[in-house]
Design an enzyme around this catalytic site. Structure first.
Site, PDB file in Angstrom:
ATOM      1  N   PHE A  11       0.796  -1.206   0.000  1.00 44.97           N
ATOM      2  CA  PHE A  11       0.000   0.000   0.000  1.00 44.97           C
ATOM      3  C   PHE A  11       0.843   1.279   0.000  1.00 44.97           C
ATOM      4  O   PHE A  11       0.311   2.362   0.197  1.00 44.97           O
ATOM      5  CB  PHE A  11      -0.929   0.026   1.220  1.00 44.97           C
ATOM      6  CG  PHE A  11      -2.021  -0.983   1.156  1.00 44.97           C
ATOM      7  CD1 PHE A  11      -2.106  -1.984   2.096  1.00 44.97           C
ATOM      8  CD2 PHE A  11      -2.957  -0.933   0.145  1.00 44.97           C
ATOM      9  CE1 PHE A  11      -3.117  -2.909   2.040  1.00 44.97           C
ATOM     10  CE2 PHE A  11      -3.959  -1.863   0.088  1.00 44.97           C
ATOM     11  CZ  PHE A  11      -4.042  -2.862   1.038  1.00 44.97           C
ATOM     12  N   LEU A 142     -11.493   1.484  -1.620  1.00 43.61           N
ATOM     13  CA  LEU A 142     -10.414   1.141  -2.544  1.00 43.61           C
ATOM     14  C   LEU A 142      -9.227   0.600  -1.768  1.00 43.61           C
ATOM     15  O   LEU A 142      -8.836   1.175  -0.753  1.00 43.61           O
ATOM     16  CB  LEU A 142      -9.998   2.389  -3.332  1.00 43.61           C
ATOM     17  CG  LEU A 142      -8.687   2.308  -4.123  1.00 43.61           C
ATOM     18  CD1 LEU A 142      -8.798   1.308  -5.270  1.00 43.61           C
ATOM     19  CD2 LEU A 142      -8.301   3.696  -4.640  1.00 43.61           C
ATOM     20  N   SER A 143      -8.657  -0.512  -2.248  1.00 44.00           N
ATOM     21  CA  SER A 143      -7.403  -1.050  -1.720  1.00 44.00           C
ATOM     22  C   SER A 143      -7.529  -1.357  -0.230  1.00 44.00           C
ATOM     23  O   SER A 143      -8.320  -2.212   0.148  1.00 44.00           O
ATOM     24  CB  SER A 143      -6.262  -0.070  -2.020  1.00 44.00           C
ATOM     25  OG  SER A 143      -5.014  -0.662  -1.768  1.00 44.00           O
ATOM     26  N   ALA A 144      -6.760  -0.679   0.652  1.00 41.95           N
ATOM     27  CA  ALA A 144      -6.916  -0.904   2.086  1.00 41.95           C
ATOM     28  C   ALA A 144      -8.332  -0.547   2.524  1.00 41.95           C
ATOM     29  O   ALA A 144      -8.898  -1.176   3.426  1.00 41.95           O
ATOM     30  CB  ALA A 144      -5.900  -0.079   2.864  1.00 41.95           C
TER      31      ALA A 144
END
Length: 697
Positions: A11, A142-144
């Site tokens: 990340f 989104l993502s994390a």
């Protein structure tokens, strides 16, 4: 722990500064609960919000802020257009050096603890301060932020209706920062049952529905491997009682060959998981930048132009996209209806693409804002999509049209007034697309026939399973009141009485069922008595002398009845004339010698019994009454011969309501205009003899 978190290379991406996009459009909320996860809270409430509204929680990715994610994702533009509220939780560097939500931390990923509880408290704050629709609370990230979206869906399924996971992972794909690296690389693989158990074990007492999810993932994602999309499908299909075989695949979604959509349905054939695989895209959120209604967002490190605005399609999955206009026209038409008009407001320079249900056709107007439709037999949805003069494709407006088909309900068994207590109804549906399903109310039946029904009103709803079209009708079952009557008849010996199809000739109490053509019976109770024939003695004494034959009887002062006596002269003693079948009457009679002998006497007696005489056979004696029942429209009176007689009809109050004279052997008295009840009928012969009966109508 913070040192370990800071080395999660998955990340670690160059951040954009808050000043790049500014935070002016978001509102900071400083106090929203105990906030055990130490997060910031920002809101976006569009102007014109009213009534019960939807709420979306949007979680940013690593190195991002709430304002950067709001601007890049384009959520606020959609909130303005479709009137829902946004909440943007924000991570602090004090919690994670890369500003990643700690989706992998055992505390932050557990119910009622850490960051998960802080986000839940943000929802509670919004529900306390705004009118939030509890059935329309959603979370995306989104993502994390996507990893944290999985956490929120698993820990609070009672709050979130749906979720959209963008470049994310399954719930508890990792429970440590080291495990997070392996999970993000796509190396954590479990069976659907194992993934499902992890979610359900977080809420062991929860029996309600679990959220549905939409997954967005790029095939060239080097940060969160696309294998995680497959593991997400396993987890959330199994949680929602679905298998892992796609029920629908569109390899070119919306005409975009870079986007493949697959849909997974549960065991009731309801879609529960949507998967959008974005060909050739790396780690980030897919955008279609522009000013059209389906476009939005700002490109950046993690917001990538792919002509596919994933935020819009997440909002569509959340059922947040409202129709841009309403279609005017009838929502219910008959089969094969012609020349039905549908229209929307017109915008200069726009063209309109219409679709109609199967079997229907557009007669005119395709491309314009108004069409004329000829229908077939199938229900379905009319849709229209506007393409503006600037080339923007607007949202689709739709209107469901119910094409009625024929439903006939017939009574297959009737209720009788005396006998059967229940009836049956049968429904026949024609003109739709079988198979049909049936729902009866209030009996609760689900077949084409409902049996064992008592009197009342019944509704049946018939659904065309092929098109979903519904038609309803009703039927009333009547149960006429039991028609009954009582009478006492006294006949002379040798006489008979016929009631309906039953003839009685002996004294007794009779209960006769009179069956009507419609099956509704009546009951007549008769107490039948008989008087014996009586010999009347005419005493001749003193100067009473019968000189010759040919004496004359006179009844009730009427016309003499001649030729009924013969015999030799008698000067004294008893003479016993026979008077036959006078009936139960009061009779006065006298006898005179036909030769008018000197000293002939006349004797008169009052008689109220069945007198045995030699009267002629042409009287109304032995008359037969056919008693009417509920289906009759007449009273029938029959006599032995065609002689003059009069019929008097009295109501139950004793009032004379009808007088008819006949000279036939069979009389028919129309009773269609009479109220149902009990009546007395008297039949008078030309000799003044009266016979009476009770009539049940």
């Amino acid at each position: 722990m913070n040192i370990l978190k800071s080395v999660i290379i998955l990340f670690l991406i160059t951040s954009l500064t808050a000043n790049l996009l500014g935070q002016g459009s978001l509102t900071s909320v400083s106090s929203f609960g105990t906030n055990p996860g130490s997060l910031n809270m920002y809101t976006y409430v569009p102007a014109g919000i009213s009534g019960s509204v939807s709420l979306v929680i949007a979680l940013h990715g690593c190195s991002q802020s709430a304002s950067i994610y709001a601007a890049q994702s384009g959520w606020n533009k959609l909130a303005d257009r479709h009137k829902f509220i946004m909440v943007y939780p924000e991570q602090l560097t004090a919690n994670n050096a890369s500003k990643c939500f700690n989706w992998f931390d055992p505390v932050d990923q557990s119910k009622n603890q850490g960051e998960a509880l802080s986000i839940k408290q943000m929802v509670d704050y919004m529900k306390s301060n705004y009118t939030i629709d509890n059935n329309k609370i959603f979370v995306t990230g989104l993502s994390a932020g996507a990893g944290m979206t999985s956490v929120m869906l698993a820990t609070y399924p009672e709050i979130f209706n749906k979720g959209a996971i963008i470049a994310g992972l399954p719930y508890k794909a990792a429970t440590s920062s080291i495990g997070a690296t392996s999970a993000m690389g796509g190396y954590v693989v479990k069976t659907p049952a194992q993934w499902s158990a992890i979610v359900k074990n977080e809420n062991p007492a929860y029996l309600g529905p679990f959220p549905h999810i939409a997954i967005f993932h790029g095939t060239f994602d080097l940060t969160v491997n696309i294998n995680n999309a497959n593991e997400l499908i396993k987890q959330w299909t199994d949680v929602n009682n679905a298998d892992q075989t796609a029920d629908f695949t569109n390899s070119s979604f919306g005409g975009n060959t870079s986007v493949e959509q697959t849909i997974y349905n549960d065991n009731l054939n309801n879609p529960v998981v949507y998967y959008y695989k974005i060909i050739g895209m790396g780690h980030g959120i897919s955008l279609d930048t522009g000013s059209c209604p389906r476009q939005g967002g700002v490109t950046g490190t993690y917001s990538l132009e792919k002509n596919f605005h994933s935020t819009y399609w997440a909002a569509d999955f959340f059922d947040l996209i409202t129709n841009p206009y309403s279609i005017s026209g009838s929502i219910q038409v008959t089969q094969n209806a012609n020349n039905v008009t549908y229209s929307i407001l017109n915008t200069a320079g726009s063209t309109y693409a219409w679709t109609v249900p199967s079997g229907a056709s557009i007669i005119s107007g395709q491309g314009s804002n108004s069409i004329v439709v000829n229908f077939g037999t199938s229900s379905g949805t009319i849709t229209v999509q506007e393409v503006t003069g600037a080339g923007c494709i607007n949202d689709v407006a739709s209107l469901h049209i119910n094409v009625l088909y024929n439903v006939t309900v017939s009574q297959t068994a009737v209720i009788t007034c005396h006998g059967s207590a229940t009836a049956a109804l049968s429904v026949v549906a024609t003109g739709g697309n079988s198979p049909y399903s049936y729902s009866w109310s209030p009996s609760g039946g689900t077949g084409a026939t409902a049996s064992g029904l008592t009197a009342g009103v019944y509704f049946v709803t018939v659904t065309d399973n092929a098109s979903g079209s519904v038609t309803s009708t009703s039927f009333t079952i009547n149960q006429p009141a039991l028609i009954s009557g009582n009478q006492i008849l006294t006949l002379c010996a040798g006489q008979t009485v016929t009631i309906g199809s039953h003839t009685h000739s002996t004294p007794n109490s009779y209960s006769d069922t009179l069956t009507a053509a419609n099956g509704c019976d009546s009951v007549l109770t008769t107490i039948l008595n008989f008087h014996p024939l009586t010999t009347v003695n005419l005493n001749l004494t003193g100067n009473d002398t019968l000189c010759n034959s040919g004496g004359v009887f006179v009844l009730n002062g009427g016309t003499p009845l001649n030729g009924i006596y013969s015999g030799s002269g008698v000067s004294s003693g008893s003479f016993n004339p026979v008077i036959a079948n006078l009936g139960w009457n009061i009779v006065t009679y006298s006898f005179t010698d036909g030769n008018n002998c000197a000293g002939t006497a006349k004797d008169s007696l009052y008689v109220n019994t069945c007198i045995s005489t030699g009267l002629p056979d042409n009287d109304i004696l032995n008359s037969t009454l056919v008693y009417p029942n509920p289906a009759s429209d007449a009273i029938l009176v029959s006599v032995k011969k065609a002689i003059p007689f009069e019929v008097n009809l009295y109501n139950s109050m004793g009032a004379l309501i009808l007088v008819k004279k006949f000279s036939t052997s069979l009389a028919k008295i129309d009773i269609r205009n009479l109220n149902r009840g009990i009546y007395l009928i008297k039949i008078k012969s030309e000799y003044g003899i009266v016979t009476q009966r009770i009539v049940v109508d």
